[in-house]
Enzyme design. Structure first.
Site, PDB file in Angstrom:
ATOM      1  N   HIS A 269       0.732  -1.414  -0.311  1.00 31.05           N
ATOM      2  CA  HIS A 269       0.122   0.165  -0.082  1.00 31.05           C
ATOM      3  C   HIS A 269       0.844   1.227   0.429  1.00 31.05           C
ATOM      4  O   HIS A 269       1.271   2.265  -0.987  1.00 31.05           O
ATOM      5  CB  HIS A 269      -0.654  -0.103   1.449  1.00 31.05           C
ATOM      6  N   ASP A 320      -4.942  -7.778  -3.050  1.00 32.51           N
ATOM      7  CA  ASP A 320      -5.722  -8.620  -2.193  1.00 32.51           C
ATOM      8  C   ASP A 320      -6.605  -9.134  -1.665  1.00 32.51           C
ATOM      9  O   ASP A 320      -6.641 -10.157  -1.356  1.00 32.51           O
ATOM     10  CB  ASP A 320      -5.489  -6.129  -2.103  1.00 32.51           C
TER      11      ASP A 320
HETATM   12  C1  NGQ Z   1      -5.525  -7.895   6.115  1.00 27.32           C
HETATM   13  N1  NGQ Z   1      -6.173  -5.862   4.767  1.00 27.32           N
HETATM   14  O1  NGQ Z   1      -4.978  -8.307   6.579  1.00 27.32           O
HETATM   15  O2  NGQ Z   1      -6.354  -8.243   5.090  1.00 27.32           O
HETATM   16  C2  NGQ Z   1      -6.173  -6.096   5.681  1.00 27.32           C
HETATM   17  C3  NGQ Z   1      -6.413  -5.751   6.696  1.00 27.32           C
HETATM   18  C4  NGQ Z   1      -5.569  -5.099   9.222  1.00 27.32           C
HETATM   19  C5  NGQ Z   1      -5.850  -4.842   3.717  1.00 27.32           C
HETATM   20  N2  NGQ Z   1      -5.639  -4.398   4.444  1.00 27.32           N
HETATM   21  C6  NGQ Z   1      -6.759  -5.895   8.594  1.00 27.32           C
HETATM   22  N3  NGQ Z   1      -6.548  -4.155   2.739  1.00 27.32           N
HETATM   23  O3  NGQ Z   1      -4.480  -4.440   7.970  1.00 27.32           O
HETATM   24  O4  NGQ Z   1      -5.919  -4.731   9.801  1.00 27.32           O
HETATM   25 ZN    ZN Z   2      -3.175  -7.496   2.965  1.00 24.15          ZN
END
Ligand code: NGQ
Ligand code: ZN
Length: 454
Positions: A269, A320
């Site tokens: 990101h 993602d």
């Molecule tokens: C994840 N996903 O680990 O799946 C993360 C969300 C987080 C994205 N950031 C959870 N798109 O970052 O705590």
């Molecule tokens: Zn992720």
């Protein structure tokens, strides 16, 4: 020995006609340009391009695609989406994870991705206990990659806390947690599963500076001095603020100052960076894993693509959350975000003055190949034979040539992938995965059970 004959192909030295490719197992052993098809060559019309790398996937999230698109009682945000995601994953069994991952991987192949980096953190049983094999769910990811034929870099995630500076984890996170000893076991077992899959690679993924504290990160880097390291960084403003409160530095700044960023690193990101962070990160040699469709879906913000590219930074793309799986659409969304912010056109063409499609395709391919330590990444002797064939009878592509084909695929076309070879094997024919029917049937059974709540 298998021989493939393509009428047009994008080789590492550019577009060529009448290409005869010889495969030896997974790999390309010879390429002849301007060659007629040999007697036993498979003749493939259409446009052969290298398969793209999908540098960041959470495969299980494919099962909740479209289920978080109604507004809740409070203002919706990344953080309310995350609560929905935590409730959803709480029920999933290892069987479910395998079924969903197989579907996601078949769809990735159909959409032009031939390698995936699976950032895998759903390790524990629903009650938070370890499975008998600590890498039980990782084994299911490997099995799904095997079923689908996609190239895999498995990135088992270390996840120990619920906020910067070692704050306690939240109840919704119990399936992710391990301590350093537990992670060592998990990684050792993951390595055994990965070794059973030809060409597959293993890396590590400290989840984020919210989930890993500074001494843990130091220990991990000492214990695993080689191979890819992936980490989420600076996706949301609240995360940047939390990190600043804890350390006096922003997440990317903190990593630059403390983690020894170099070419083995992939930061996922990096949406919120200062100009200084952007330039320093570009110089570090790390890759940024951009996930433009998910970043749009979650309301993250827009990456400083133009500044980062001008500073010579490496990037790759990933699907993602898998809310939508399409290589061309990720690249399109990446470029369109820059255009919407800057009110200009052709933003990521850089200084090359060639086509925007070709520029971002080449960059994402090179960045993804590096970040996943992949053996593919080009149609070239010695590389894994990961080849995507675009349909040149598709109205968006017909009568085009050279880079205009990539511009058309990326900016103007829906699905246009006709055949896919991954690791030398035909896995997509006429736009459909060769095991697509069985994979979709199994996925449907899983979804009916998950969504009926029992
Ligand atoms: C994840 N996903 O680990 O799946 C993360 C969300 C987080 C994205 N950031 C959870 N798109 O970052 O705590
Ligand atoms: Zn992720």
């Amino acid at each position: 020995m298998v021989e493939l004959h393509f009428s047009r192909a994008l080789l590492s030295d550019g577009w060529r006609r009448d290409i005869l490719i010889t495969l030896n197992g997974r790999k390309i052993s010879a390429i002849a340009v301007g060659a007629p098809p040999s007697a036993n060559a498979e003749r493939i019309s259409g446009i052969a391009v290298p398969g793209l790398t999908n540098v960041h996937s959470h495969a299980f999230q494919r099962a909740m695609a479209g289920l978080a698109e109604t507004r809740g009682p409070a203002e919706d945000s990344f953080w309310t989406w995350r609560e929905v995601m935590y409730r959803f994953l709480a029920e999933m069994t290892p069987d479910d994870i395998e079924a969903v991952a197989a579907l996601a991987y078949a769809e990735m192949l159909e959409a032009g991705f031939t390698t995936v980096g699976e950032f895998h953190y759903l390790h524990n049983a629903p009650d938070g206990r370890r499975y008998a094999d600590p890498a039980e769910t990782g084994a299911r990811i490997v099995a799904a990659a095997k079923t689908s034929g996609i190239g895999l870099t498995l990135l088992p995630s270390f996840y120990a806390h619920g906020g910067c500076g070692g704050r306690p984890a939240k109840p919704g996170q119990i399936r992710f947690l391990s301590d350093l000893d537990g992670f060592a076991d998990l990684l050792a077992s993951s390595g055994r599963h990965v070794a059973s899959l030809d060409g597959a690679k293993l890396g590590i993924a400290p989840h984020s500076l919210r989930a890993v504290d500074a001494p843990e990160l130091r220990t991990l880097l000492q214990a695993y001095p080689d191979g890819p390291v992936h980490i989420h960084a600076a996706e949301q403003v609240a995360e940047v603020e939390e990190c600043f409160k804890w350390s006096g530095a922003r997440p990317v700044e903190w990593l630059l100052d403390n983690a020894g960023l170099d070419s083995r690193w992939c930061l996922i990101h990096c949406t919120h960076m200062t100009e200084d962070e952007t330039a320093r990160l570009a110089r570090s040699g790390a890759t940024v894993g951009l996930c433009p469709i998910t970043e749009s879906s979650l309301g993250d913000g827009i990456f400083a693509g133009v500044g980062y590219q001008n500073a010579g930074g490496h990037f790759a793309v990933g699907t993602d959350s898998n809310i939508r799986i399409a290589a061309n659409e990720e690249l399109r969304t990446l470029e369109y975000g820059q255009r919407l912010r800057d009110q200009r056109r052709n933003c990521l063409t850089g200084v090359s003055r060639t086509s925007t499609g070709r520029t971002i395709f080449d960059a994402a391919l090179a960045g993804g190949t590096r970040a996943l330590a992949s053996e593919a990444g080009a149609i070239e002797v010695g590389k894994s034979a990961d080849i995507v064939v675009l349909d040149d009878t598709n109205p968006s592509l017909v009568a085009r040539d050279g880079d205009a084909l990539l511009d058309a695929w990326i900016f103007a076309s829906g699905p246009a992938v006709r055949e896919v070879y991954a690791g030398g094997r035909l896995v997509v024919r006429d736009g459909r995965h060769i095991k697509g029917e069985a994979i979709r049937a199994r996925y449907a059974v899983t979804m009916r059970r998950l969504l009926s709540g029992g």
